[in-house]
Design an enzyme around this catalytic site. Sequence first.
Site, PDB file in Angstrom:
ATOM      1  N   ILE A 120     -10.763  23.911  43.254  1.00  0.00           N
ATOM      2  CA  ILE A 120     -11.578  23.807  44.461  1.00  0.00           C
ATOM      3  C   ILE A 120     -13.070  23.686  44.157  1.00  0.00           C
ATOM      4  CG2 ILE A 120     -11.964  26.268  44.801  1.00  0.00           C
ATOM      5  CD1 ILE A 120     -11.110  23.670  47.533  1.00  0.00           C
ATOM      6  N   TYR A 121     -13.497  23.989  42.930  1.00  0.00           N
ATOM      7  CA  TYR A 121     -14.925  23.924  42.613  1.00  0.00           C
ATOM      8  C   TYR A 121     -15.412  22.477  42.713  1.00  0.00           C
ATOM      9  CZ  TYR A 121     -14.630  28.690  40.655  1.00  0.00           C
ATOM     10  OH  TYR A 121     -14.443  30.039  40.472  1.00  0.00           O
ATOM     11  N   GLN A 122     -16.315  22.258  43.665  1.00  0.00           N
ATOM     12  CA  GLN A 122     -16.880  20.930  43.900  1.00  0.00           C
ATOM     13  C   GLN A 122     -15.772  19.879  44.070  1.00  0.00           C
ATOM     14  OE1 GLN A 122     -19.830  21.761  44.396  1.00  0.00           O
ATOM     15  NE2 GLN A 122     -19.741  23.618  43.168  1.00  0.00           N
TER      16      GLN A 122
ATOM     17  N   GLY B 198     -12.914  19.647  42.814  1.00  0.00           N
ATOM     18  CA  GLY B 198     -12.287  19.228  41.565  1.00  0.00           C
ATOM     19  C   GLY B 198     -13.240  18.623  40.552  1.00  0.00           C
TER      20      GLY B 198
ATOM     21  N   LYS C 242      -7.657  27.522  38.397  1.00  0.00           N
ATOM     22  CA  LYS C 242      -7.016  28.236  39.495  1.00  0.00           C
ATOM     23  C   LYS C 242      -6.481  27.245  40.523  1.00  0.00           C
ATOM     24  CE  LYS C 242     -10.903  31.448  39.168  1.00  0.00           C
ATOM     25  NZ  LYS C 242     -11.878  30.407  38.750  1.00  0.00           N
TER      26      LYS C 242
END
Length: 331
Positions: free
Chosen positions: A52-54, A56, A80
């Site tokens: 989910i960070y940016q 992907g 994650k």
Amino acid sequence: MDHRQLGRSGLRVSRLALGTMTWGHGTDINEAADQLAAFHDAGGTLVDTADIYQDGHSEHILGELLDTVAARDEIIVATKAVARRTAGPFGGGASRGALLTALDGSLRRLQLDHIDLWQLHAWDPSVPLDETLAALESAVASGKVRYVGVSNYTGWQLATAATLQQTRHTRTPVVSTQLEYSLLERAGEHEVVPAAHYHGIGLLPWAPLGRGVLTGKYRNGTPPDSRGADAHLARYVEHHRTERAARIVQAVSTAADGLGTSPLAVALAWIRDRPGVAAPVVGARTTTQLTMALDSEDIHLPAAIQAALDDVSAEDSVPHLPIPPPQPALE
């Protein structure tokens, strides 16, 4: 850099982990490359990201840098799943379909054939835990995952998952849990830390510097180049800009002055050496910030300073509970 066992597993990790939440937002690929190089040169091995960070992009950047900046077999890649990425039945959550779809997406962005530590980013109350844990077992059995962990689980959620994995011998055990844990956030000591210790699960604290507040940078306002001045992250930092936090930051700064080091190094050394902690996850926007964190490796807090920090940060915190002895490994 020293290394530690991750919980009761055979996996050894550097006792500081490199977080990548800002990679792709505030940290471009060139700066990320410098960070990974500095971390690797210091002996760091554990690099943590998430699908989910940016959207992907953080995983994509890490995938571009592996075997370019640092050899793949010298880096422990942790990511994650569970967070909602897209619409549709498999776009998020902890169902078997959603998790295995997320795993394939992470492998594609990271350009890898397996992930070293795959973590459930959050508890999903809408999915039976048996289904979620079976998906983890499938991922390990397929060879796409080596170890599994969780993140942001409460004490009872962590204990339930660990117990199910330990009593069903076909299951792979939960070896780690991520939680917010710092001098400013000690609520996890009430239930999560004792549960992790009892079940032999390693702690990976996120926001070990109190979302940046423990560095002292916000004592006299909000620096224009800080996360607190970022429209996307201001509320994240504001959470810890309280009167209680100000007292703790003052104590950390006083200790740093006495030791001839930085508040950042003192705060990081305190969390690094808490019982059960395997590796605090340090996220830095710049290589300069990361280098300051890496310098904390040389800091060992005297018992008197550690006790003073324990006392000032325990005010208005949860009551201290004794940590139970570890559970014997099941035969």
